[in-house]
Motif scaffolding. Sequence first.
Motif, PDB file in Angstrom:
ATOM      1  N   TRP A 126       0.968  -1.156   0.103  1.00 37.04           N
ATOM      2  CA  TRP A 126       0.009   0.088  -0.147  1.00 37.04           C
ATOM      3  C   TRP A 126       0.987   1.146  -0.025  1.00 37.04           C
ATOM      4  CZ3 TRP A 126      -4.762   1.458  -0.997  1.00 37.04           C
ATOM      5  CH2 TRP A 126      -5.239   2.713  -0.571  1.00 37.04           C
ATOM      6  N   LEU A 127       2.049   1.151   0.844  1.00 37.90           N
ATOM      7  CA  LEU A 127       2.707   2.375   0.918  1.00 37.90           C
ATOM      8  C   LEU A 127       3.343   2.665  -0.555  1.00 37.90           C
ATOM      9  CD1 LEU A 127       4.190   4.275   2.845  1.00 37.90           C
ATOM     10  CD2 LEU A 127       6.105   2.717   3.071  1.00 37.90           C
TER      11      LEU A 127
ATOM     12  N   LEU B 190       4.439   7.940   5.113  1.00 33.98           N
ATOM     13  CA  LEU B 190       3.865   8.628   4.280  1.00 33.98           C
ATOM     14  C   LEU B 190       4.035  10.081   4.386  1.00 33.98           C
ATOM     15  CD1 LEU B 190       0.101   6.702   4.353  1.00 33.98           C
ATOM     16  CD2 LEU B 190       1.775   6.729   2.478  1.00 33.98           C
ATOM     17  N   ALA B 191       4.058  10.644   5.488  1.00 36.68           N
ATOM     18  CA  ALA B 191       4.231  11.995   5.847  1.00 36.68           C
ATOM     19  C   ALA B 191       5.660  12.058   5.250  1.00 36.68           C
ATOM     20  CB  ALA B 191       4.069  12.329   7.261  1.00 36.68           C
TER      21      ALA B 191
ATOM     22  N   VAL C 150      -5.038  12.471   1.345  1.00 33.97           N
ATOM     23  CA  VAL C 150      -6.512  11.883   1.376  1.00 33.97           C
ATOM     24  C   VAL C 150      -6.227  10.461   1.596  1.00 33.97           C
ATOM     25  CG1 VAL C 150      -8.359  11.261  -0.014  1.00 33.97           C
ATOM     26  CG2 VAL C 150      -7.633  13.472   0.026  1.00 33.97           C
ATOM     27  N   THR C 151      -5.240   9.632   0.930  1.00 33.43           N
ATOM     28  CA  THR C 151      -4.785   8.264   1.223  1.00 33.43           C
ATOM     29  C   THR C 151      -4.514   7.985   2.941  1.00 33.43           C
ATOM     30  OG1 THR C 151      -2.665   8.430   0.282  1.00 33.43           O
ATOM     31  CG2 THR C 151      -4.622   7.447  -1.113  1.00 33.43           C
ATOM     32  N   MET C 152      -3.619   8.824   3.206  1.00 35.08           N
ATOM     33  CA  MET C 152      -3.406   8.762   4.782  1.00 35.08           C
ATOM     34  C   MET C 152      -4.476   8.772   5.493  1.00 35.08           C
ATOM     35  SD  MET C 152      -0.074  11.253   4.775  1.00 35.08           S
ATOM     36  CE  MET C 152      -0.226  11.392   6.894  1.00 35.08           C
ATOM     37  N   TRP C 153      -5.344   9.666   5.225  1.00 31.48           N
ATOM     38  CA  TRP C 153      -6.662   9.710   6.015  1.00 31.48           C
ATOM     39  C   TRP C 153      -7.546   8.502   5.934  1.00 31.48           C
ATOM     40  CZ3 TRP C 153     -12.056   9.473   5.579  1.00 31.48           C
ATOM     41  CH2 TRP C 153     -12.804  10.134   6.511  1.00 31.48           C
ATOM     42  N   LEU C 154      -7.696   8.053   4.733  1.00 29.97           N
ATOM     43  CA  LEU C 154      -8.319   6.707   4.512  1.00 29.97           C
ATOM     44  C   LEU C 154      -7.878   5.610   5.244  1.00 29.97           C
ATOM     45  CD1 LEU C 154      -9.347   6.984   0.642  1.00 29.97           C
ATOM     46  CD2 LEU C 154     -10.931   7.347   2.576  1.00 29.97           C
ATOM     47  N   THR C 155      -6.494   5.598   5.089  1.00 31.47           N
ATOM     48  CA  THR C 155      -5.662   4.538   5.772  1.00 31.47           C
ATOM     49  C   THR C 155      -6.032   4.105   7.286  1.00 31.47           C
ATOM     50  OG1 THR C 155      -3.954   4.695   4.099  1.00 31.47           O
ATOM     51  CG2 THR C 155      -3.475   3.296   6.112  1.00 31.47           C
ATOM     52  N   PHE C 156      -6.171   5.310   7.869  1.00 33.20           N
ATOM     53  CA  PHE C 156      -6.292   5.067   9.408  1.00 33.20           C
ATOM     54  C   PHE C 156      -7.760   5.389   9.825  1.00 33.20           C
ATOM     55  CE2 PHE C 156      -1.876   6.349   8.479  1.00 33.20           C
ATOM     56  CZ  PHE C 156      -1.618   5.265   8.732  1.00 33.20           C
ATOM     57  N   MET C 157      -8.733   6.404   8.824  1.00 37.44           N
ATOM     58  CA  MET C 157      -9.937   6.537   9.393  1.00 37.44           C
ATOM     59  C   MET C 157     -11.021   5.894   8.824  1.00 37.44           C
ATOM     60  SD  MET C 157      -8.727   8.706  11.473  1.00 37.44           S
ATOM     61  CE  MET C 157     -10.106   9.158  12.295  1.00 37.44           C
TER      62      MET C 157
END
Length: 498
Positions: A340-341, A420-421, A455-462
């Motif tokens: 995914w990364l 990711l950051a 956006v994908t960071m947010w989806l990954t954890f939320m």
Amino acid sequence: MAALCSDARLVPRGKGQKTRWTVEGDPTEGALLVAARKAGLDLDELQRSYARCHEVPFNAGDRCMTVLSRDQQGRQLLITKGAPEVVLDRCDRVRWGGQVMPLTPARRRLLEQRSEEMAGQALRVLAVAYREDGEAGAPLIFAGLAGMLDPPRPGVRQAIARCHAAGIKVVMITGDHPATATAIARELGILTPGGMVLTGRDLETMPDEELDRLVPAVQVYARTSPQHKSRIVRAWQRAGGVVAMTGDGLNDAPAVKEADIGLAMGQNGADVTKDAASLVLADDNFVTIVDAVEEGRTIYANIRKAIRYLLGTNIGDVFLTATAVLAGLPLPLLPVQLLWLNLVGDSLPALALVKDPPSPGIMRQPPRQVRSDFFAGEFSRQILTRGVFIGLGGLFLFALKLYLTGSVAAARSLALAGLLAGQLFHLFDCRLMDGGGQGYFSNPYVLGAGVWTVVTMWLTFMSRPVRGLLHTVPLTGSDWLLATVTAATTGGTALLLG
């Protein structure tokens, strides 16, 4: 007379007042036809009155063209046009004040002086002579001089200045008179103070060793032959230069073929020269060559950016995993998380970097060596340093979260967020290399890739479905802040270290 000694044609386009005339054939010969038409001559009637019997085409050795014609009464007329010094050598008389007079030394000096004056005004000067009995090889009657101005296209002087700033040496090689070549070269900025001008006659008496010594200082070559042009190309190659040769006529074909990069004119170039060339210019414009150099440098720089980004991020992943395993820690990322990364953090950002516009200083950088190592110098160090610090940031977050909570899933989630950051900061860092600095908003693709990463960071954890697929857990506000600060700190440290 010059209109009869020409292979060019004036062709009308359109009808009535909208008729426009175009030249088919050599532009210099076309200019003579235009001058004859403006003088009131009927070119069609002139050609019907004098049928061509024989022609000796222009060649670089003789530097002249000869035509034998016959009028309707059977009288022959031989006409020669070419370089003034060549035509004058074939004359023993001159048409002066409407009368034919002997070509005395005084009159010859006056004609030579006038030819030099015209050439000094950046005019391409041709002389015309004739003989009414058509006897080949007999002395001719000098008829006059014709001066043609071939103004440079708009933007050529600026393009040459861009070449000089980019470390590209522009050299003029022409068959024109030295005074004409010097005037044009000065006007365009090719001939600078201290630059040398050589003629074909100079080259014929100069050994290769001396030419090799002088070639970096010579900026203009005049009255050259095809052999001279090829010799100049070889001299530059022996000096270690990458030679690009442009040409249009048959005489340019050997040098165009011998150069590292041969460029032919697509509109007015001879077919032989086009076949010998590596590239063909569709618009016959020197500015296009310089634009192509800038585009090539931009493509090369963007490839370096994309490779630096991809290798740096992947070194970070490898460093994190290897260091954690060697330290006896649990696996910091699951295979699906690594996949995914790479999917969301590598692909689109790398593609976006390839679309970067030219940096403001791209044409002020010196040319790179042909055999230079792609990864030599700071480039490989930047990749390694940035990758290690991305991995260190992920390792710090993983170990800290594991120590504070004891949850491997939470530690993996925070490490994934940190990577990711870190890759997001690295994306904008890569734009600064190779003279970058176009501004953050100059490449909308990079901005889009950055938004995609957020956006994908947010989806990954939320997002519950995505969390179930990736085996992640929700992150708190402090987790997000810690991941961001860690990525910024490691990124800034790596940037300072170069």
